[in-house]
Design a protein around this motif. Structure first.
Motif, mmCIF file in Angstrom:
data_model
loop_
_atom_site.group_PDB
_atom_site.id
_atom_site.type_symbol
_atom_site.label_atom_id
_atom_site.label_comp_id
_atom_site.label_asym_id
_atom_site.label_seq_id
_atom_site.Cartn_x
_atom_site.Cartn_y
_atom_site.Cartn_z
ATOM 1 N N ALA A 37 0.828 -1.205 0.000
ATOM 2 C CA ALA A 37 0.000 0.000 0.000
ATOM 3 C C ALA A 37 0.862 1.253 0.000
ATOM 4 C CB ALA A 37 -0.930 0.005 1.219
ATOM 5 N N VAL A 38 1.901 1.287 0.838
ATOM 6 C CA VAL A 38 2.784 2.450 0.865
ATOM 7 C C VAL A 38 3.536 2.570 -0.462
ATOM 8 C CG1 VAL A 38 4.813 3.456 1.975
ATOM 9 C CG2 VAL A 38 2.982 2.499 3.357
ATOM 10 N N ALA A 39 3.910 1.438 -1.048
ATOM 11 C CA ALA A 39 4.578 1.477 -2.352
ATOM 12 C C ALA A 39 3.664 2.083 -3.412
ATOM 13 C CB ALA A 39 5.007 0.071 -2.758
ATOM 14 N N ALA A 40 2.379 1.743 -3.365
ATOM 15 C CA ALA A 40 1.424 2.313 -4.322
ATOM 16 C C ALA A 40 1.270 3.806 -4.123
ATOM 17 C CB ALA A 40 0.072 1.612 -4.171
ATOM 18 N N LEU A 41 1.215 4.243 -2.870
ATOM 19 C CA LEU A 41 1.083 5.667 -2.587
ATOM 20 C C LEU A 41 2.326 6.449 -3.014
ATOM 21 C CD1 LEU A 41 -0.611 5.433 0.919
ATOM 22 C CD2 LEU A 41 -1.637 6.365 -1.155
ATOM 23 N N ALA A 42 3.480 5.808 -2.962
ATOM 24 C CA ALA A 42 4.727 6.489 -3.314
ATOM 25 C C ALA A 42 4.971 6.524 -4.821
ATOM 26 C CB ALA A 42 5.903 5.797 -2.626
ATOM 27 N N ASP A 43 4.182 5.800 -5.595
ATOM 28 C CA ASP A 43 4.369 5.714 -7.043
ATOM 29 C C ASP A 43 3.562 6.816 -7.725
ATOM 30 O OD1 ASP A 43 4.587 5.077 -9.692
ATOM 31 O OD2 ASP A 43 3.960 2.990 -9.480
ATOM 32 N N ALA A 44 4.224 7.845 -8.224
ATOM 33 C CA ALA A 44 3.542 8.978 -8.836
ATOM 34 C C ALA A 44 2.772 8.585 -10.085
ATOM 35 C CB ALA A 44 4.558 10.074 -9.179
ATOM 36 N N ALA A 45 3.159 7.491 -10.733
ATOM 37 C CA ALA A 45 2.432 7.034 -11.916
ATOM 38 C C ALA A 45 1.072 6.457 -11.550
ATOM 39 C CB ALA A 45 3.259 5.989 -12.664
ATOM 40 N N ARG A 46 0.927 5.995 -10.303
ATOM 41 C CA ARG A 46 -0.333 5.409 -9.860
ATOM 42 C C ARG A 46 -1.129 6.320 -8.939
ATOM 43 N NH1 ARG A 46 0.876 -0.273 -7.229
ATOM 44 N NH2 ARG A 46 2.936 0.596 -6.766
ATOM 45 N N THR A 47 -0.438 7.174 -8.162
ATOM 46 C CA THR A 47 -1.109 7.916 -7.094
ATOM 47 C C THR A 47 -0.712 9.385 -7.097
ATOM 48 O OG1 THR A 47 -1.097 5.930 -5.707
ATOM 49 C CG2 THR A 47 -1.501 8.025 -4.598
ATOM 50 N N ARG A 48 -1.695 10.252 -6.884
ATOM 51 C CA ARG A 48 -1.429 11.680 -6.708
ATOM 52 C C ARG A 48 -1.896 12.082 -5.309
ATOM 53 N NH1 ARG A 48 -2.569 15.324 -11.672
ATOM 54 N NH2 ARG A 48 -0.671 14.168 -12.191
ATOM 55 N N LEU A 49 -0.980 12.596 -4.513
ATOM 56 C CA LEU A 49 -1.286 13.076 -3.169
ATOM 57 C C LEU A 49 -1.596 14.564 -3.227
ATOM 58 C CD1 LEU A 49 1.593 11.277 -1.264
ATOM 59 C CD2 LEU A 49 -0.828 10.732 -1.107
#
Length: 605
Positions: free
Chosen positions: A189-201
């Motif tokens: 989950a943290v890896a997904a959040l850290a991946d800018a290609a998948r997640t925008r914070l």
């Protein structure tokens, strides 16, 4: 809007309570669905109000939004998640293991920590299990207020270390031997959040100095766990026009916002930034949400009805409540409510006024995102200030356990105890003990507590209730009939006064009413409501503020007639109430406040 440019699959909105995360998340989901995409909107906030925003029931299941084709929503219900989690853990061993072992597991799974973990388990599942979100092109997360979200995001690393070194033990997660899959899920989950290609914070803030400082801390905390690609949205900015500059209150708001943005913390200056204007209406309903991001015109709004003004202006200010509090000479005063409604400022104003009257006062907070020191900006005789810091209290608790329970253990036993104390559940116990210490002080002084946002506070009270039941059970077995627990003190109106803080807006009032119902189920009767930052109680002719003031009348009347036995109305202040002098003025009804000193009951509920 830059944060909407080529959005990835996951959009994650976070920030301090009350800055507009839910409105922006909902408006974003509507925009994406309007482009023909299938979108899932998920709320991870224990005090979720997505259902109120869309004006339909949602709950803990994927539900189509009736008025928006392609849009679905889900509110993660912490209690439902916890029960499902307990059933999943206990079900397979019930009838297989001895009853006393099963009861031990159930006891370990009964705390507030399990509730938090279970909700987080659902959240991480949505990020990592493709089957759960299959068919959705975008998943938009509306998160809990900052401190709660950061704590959840730090859990993968905390649990990974604990599970790696304590696989034979047990905790609020249940038996740890079978939890390696969840360890992998949390890390993924943290890896997904850290991946800018998948997640925008998307960090959401208001143009206020304290809010911007807090969002800068959030930026740093997220970056520290690898989530460094972030966008910044500054929401609710008052438009700088001739009408606003000609109005005293609006001009003061413009000046404060301009100064806050000019002093933007350095870490935020390099982030892609958008500015969303303050709307002249509440962001409830589809038309209002579409207006927020400029996809439709502003909603019409009636002008204030001057005939209704006397009923509202007849309400007392904060001074009336302080008079009632001071009459007892000591006691616990707890301010509760949704994040962003001004609990910290009001707690500081009440504490400063009581200290100014000569009473010894302890002002404290259990909010992970506390900023009491920034609000006070000084000191005052008779007033002490503290914060229940989870990290500090956890370390204090660990040392105490090692020095007592661990002093006679051999090296192997001490090592096992140290591993057990690394469990994140230890924090729950430590914070509860600190909370209990503060409660005890109210027997000989005033203790004013600024609590965390609603959902977090209820978790703390849940821990208090569990402790009360445990003590009562042991006392009953021992034949002891006279004892006092923290929950008993919270339930005693002679010892504790709970003040529910809200804004005169639809969603905050609904959430405050829900909080009151939860408190009553726990046997705690709120003493008063405070309607904070009211434009209706201030004087303004600026069109946007004037129109927003018009929409406060019905909500103020709902509070008076349906919810509150005792209520105070606190107007928006021209000058930000920071520092002892301004807090004293706020408590005494200064600045834009009314001058009534009479507390009034507005009828029983």
């Amino acid at each position: 809007m830059r944060f909407l440019d080529q959005p990835p699959r996951y959009l994650f909105f976070t920030g301090k309570g009350g800055v507009g995360k839910t409105s922006l998340a909902c408006a974003t989901a509507i925009r994406l669905a309007g482009l023909g995409r299938k979108v899932l909107l998920v709320s991870t906030d224990p005090a979720s109000n997505v259902a109120q925003v869309f004006e339909q029931e949602i709950g803990n299941r994927v539900t189509p939004i009736e008025a928006v084709a392609g849009l679905f929503a889900l509110e993660i219900d912490p209690q439902a998640a916890a029960q499902a989690y307990r059933d999943r853990i206990v079900g397979p061993v019930r009838g297989v293991l001895p009853d006393d072992v099963v009861r031990g597991i159930e006891e370990q799974l009964s705390g507030a920590c399990t509730t938090e973990i279970a909700a987080f388990d659902e959240f991480t599942g949505l990020l990592t299990d493709s089957q759960l979100t299959d068919g959705f092109e975008h998943v938009v997360f509306d998160t809990a207020p900052t401190g709660h979200t950061i704590r959840l995001l730090q859990l993968p690393a905390a649990w990974s270390g604990f599970l790696a070194n304590n696989a034979e033990g047990a905790s609020c997660l249940g038996p740890l031997a079978g939890l390696q899959k969840q360890r992998e899920q949390y890390s993924a989950a943290v890896a997904a959040l850290a991946d800018a290609a998948r997640t925008r914070l998307v960090l959401v803030a208001r143009a206020q100095a304290s809010t911007l400082r807090e969002v800068a801390r959030t930026h740093a905390e997220l970056a520290a766990i690898g989530l460094s690609r972030q966008f910044l949205v500054i929401n609710g900015v008052l438009s700088d026009d001739d009408a606003a500059r000609a109005d005293g209150l609006a001009a003061a708001v413009l000046r404060r916002e301009r100064d806050a943005l000019a002093a933007l913390p350095e870490p935020l200056r390099g982030l892609p930034t958008d500015y969303v204007p303050l709307m002249p209406f509440n962001l409830v309903g589809l038309a209002a949400l579409r207006s927020l991001l400029g996809t439709a015109g502003a909603q019409p709004c009636d002008s204030p009805d001057d005939e209704r003004a006397p009923a509202v202006h007849g309400l007392p200010n904060l001074a009336g409540l302080v008079d009632g509090i001071a009459a007892d000479g000591h006691g616990l005063v707890m301010l509760m409510g949704k994040g962003g409604v001004g609990k910290t400022t009001l707690a500081a104003a009440i504490a400063v006024e009581l200290a100014h009257r000569g009473f010894p006062v302890h002002l404290t907070t259990s909010d992970p995102a506390a900023h009491l020191a920034e609000t006070l900006e000084g000191s005052l005789g008779n007033l002490t200030v503290s914060r229940i810091d989870p990290q500090v209290e956890t370390e204090r608790y660990r040392r105490h356990v090692l020095e007592t329970s661990g002093k006679d253990l051999d090296a192997h036993g001490r090592a096992m105890l140290e591993e057990d104390l690394r469990s994140p559940c230890t924090e729950e116990i430590a914070v509860f003990q600190a909370f209990s210490r503060v409660i005890r002080e109210a027997g000989n002084r005033f203790v004013v507590m600024d609590t965390a946002p609603t959902g977090h506070t209820l978790l703390l009270l849940d821990a208090t209730g569990a402790y009360h039941k445990e003590i009562a059970r042991h006392m009953d077995k021992s034949g002891i009939t006279h004892f006092t627990t923290p929950m008993m003190q919270l339930q005693d109106p002679q010892q504790t006064k709970v003040l529910i803080v809200t804004l005169a807006e639809t969603t905050p009032v609904l959430e405050a009413a829900s909080l009151q119902a939860d408190l009553r189920r726990a046997g705690i009767e709120p003493w008063a409501w405070v309607i904070n930052n009211s434009l209706a109680a201030a004087r303004t002719d600026a069109p946007v503020l004037h129109r927003r003031a018009a929409q406060e009348w019905p909500q103020i009347e709902i509070v008076r007639e349906r919810h509150a036995r005792r209520v105070a109305l606190v107007p928006v202040q021209a000058d930000e109430p920071v520092g002892v002098a301004r807090l004293l003025a706020l408590a005494a009804g200064g600045a834009n406040g009314q001058t009534s000193k009479e507390g009034i009951d507005v009828g029983s509920v």
